[in-house]
Design a protein around this motif. Structure first.
Motif, PDB file in Angstrom:
ATOM      1  N   LEU A  49       0.855  -1.178   0.000  1.00 60.43           N
ATOM      2  CA  LEU A  49       0.000   0.000   0.000  1.00 60.43           C
ATOM      3  C   LEU A  49       0.894   1.232   0.000  1.00 60.43           C
ATOM      4  O   LEU A  49       1.760   1.377   0.867  1.00 60.43           O
ATOM      5  N   TYR A  50       0.675   2.080  -0.984  1.00 64.10           N
ATOM      6  CA  TYR A  50       1.497   3.287  -1.105  1.00 64.10           C
ATOM      7  C   TYR A  50       0.764   4.470  -0.484  1.00 64.10           C
ATOM      8  O   TYR A  50      -0.384   4.759  -0.833  1.00 64.10           O
ATOM      9  N   GLY A  51       1.441   5.168   0.450  1.00 60.24           N
ATOM     10  CA  GLY A  51       0.871   6.365   1.061  1.00 60.24           C
ATOM     11  C   GLY A  51       0.452   6.126   2.501  1.00 60.24           C
ATOM     12  O   GLY A  51      -0.719   5.842   2.764  1.00 60.24           O
ATOM     13  N   THR A  52       1.393   6.244   3.437  1.00 59.14           N
ATOM     14  CA  THR A  52       1.088   5.922   4.834  1.00 59.14           C
ATOM     15  C   THR A  52       0.008   6.837   5.405  1.00 59.14           C
ATOM     16  O   THR A  52      -0.863   6.384   6.157  1.00 59.14           O
ATOM     17  N   GLU A  53       0.033   8.113   5.057  1.00 61.12           N
ATOM     18  CA  GLU A  53      -0.955   9.043   5.592  1.00 61.12           C
ATOM     19  C   GLU A  53      -2.355   8.671   5.118  1.00 61.12           C
ATOM     20  O   GLU A  53      -3.328   8.745   5.873  1.00 61.12           O
ATOM     21  N   TYR A  54      -2.450   8.247   3.866  1.00 60.89           N
ATOM     22  CA  TYR A  54      -3.759   7.897   3.304  1.00 60.89           C
ATOM     23  C   TYR A  54      -4.324   6.638   3.963  1.00 60.89           C
ATOM     24  O   TYR A  54      -5.523   6.572   4.253  1.00 60.89           O
ATOM     25  N   TRP A  55      -3.499   5.648   4.201  1.00 60.30           N
ATOM     26  CA  TRP A  55      -3.971   4.349   4.673  1.00 60.30           C
ATOM     27  C   TRP A  55      -3.948   4.202   6.197  1.00 60.30           C
ATOM     28  O   TRP A  55      -4.490   3.248   6.728  1.00 60.30           O
ATOM     29  N   ARG A  56      -3.320   5.152   6.898  1.00 55.87           N
ATOM     30  CA  ARG A  56      -3.118   4.994   8.343  1.00 55.87           C
ATOM     31  C   ARG A  56      -4.435   4.800   9.102  1.00 55.87           C
ATOM     32  O   ARG A  56      -4.563   3.882   9.916  1.00 55.87           O
ATOM     33  N   GLY A  57      -5.405   5.647   8.848  1.00 57.31           N
ATOM     34  CA  GLY A  57      -6.667   5.569   9.583  1.00 57.31           C
ATOM     35  C   GLY A  57      -7.361   4.233   9.402  1.00 57.31           C
ATOM     36  O   GLY A  57      -7.886   3.654  10.372  1.00 57.31           O
TER      37      GLY A  57
END
Length: 226
Positions: free
Chosen positions: A176-184
């Protein structure tokens, strides 16, 4: 002795009713034909990585640029890039692969608001049925990168995670690319969902989350023999 019902005459009779085209038995044949076409087109594709992500991502977005870099990186490993063939993230990954001289595959879907395959696809086909299209993604991919996206991206990601979790397909790298996007989402999965016993503590480890496009590529191709 002449039969009242002549099968050949019925077949050749003009101006017949066409309601039968919309009956379930005929739909089965259409579904079968999509599987046959897909298998025939992709059987000799070779190793491939699928890149999922939003069709709405503009070309100026950093995620678009990252997906383009991923497509180029995958192609430089001699691996095909498979996307849904649309605009946004899909276009970016196809573009990176095509400009690097790689195989750039687009598996489109008939939707009223999309205008066919993007211009960077060099092997493409469109499907009527989502489930046939998703079968092609899973069957011909040795790794997957999931970029930020909406319901369609979530559907593809969770379908793949379910198949891997239930051992319906062999385990494969899922990035999954994009920690901020997937964190929640993953904080919810590892707290609420896991605390209710709906997933095992091992299930979140099925994916790797990263902000590095190059790492995403290296992980996605890691199971492919060089």
């Amino acid at each position: 002795m002449i039969p009242n019902d002549n099968t050949t005459a019925n077949l050749l009779k003009p101006n017949q009713e066409t309601d039968w085209l919309h009956m379930d038995p005929w739909r089965v044949l259409r579904i079968q034909s999509e599987f046959v076409d897909g298998f025939g087109a992709l059987a000799e594709l070779g190793p491939a990585v699928s890149v999922f992500g939003s069709a709405r991502t503009p070309r100026t977005d950093p995620d678009y640029k990252a997906a383009r870099r991923m497509g180029r990186g995958i192609a430089k490993h001699g691996v095909a890039v498979i996307t849904g063939g649309g605009p946004g993230i899909m276009e970016a990954a196809n573009r990176g692969a095509a400009l690097a001289g790689g195989k750039s595959v687009g598996l489109g879907i008939e939707l009223p608001h999309e205008q066919g395959l993007n211009q960077w696809v060099n092997l493409g086909m469109s499907f009527r049925y989502f489930f046939v299209r998703k079968t092609m993604f899973v069957k011909y991919s040795s790794g997957v990168i999931v970029c930020p996206g909406g319901f369609g991206t979530f559907d593809e990601m969770f379908e793949l995670l379910t198949l891997v979790q239930t051992h319906k397909v062999m385990s494969m790298p899922i990035v999954l690319y994009g920690t901020e996007y997937w964190r929640g989402l993953f904080e919810w999965l590892t707290s609420t969902v896991q605390d209710h016993g709906m997933i095992s503590p091992l299930d979140p480890s099925l994916v790797l989350i990263t902000d590095d496009p190059d790492e995403a590529v290296e992980v996605a191709v890691s199971r492919i023999a060089s």
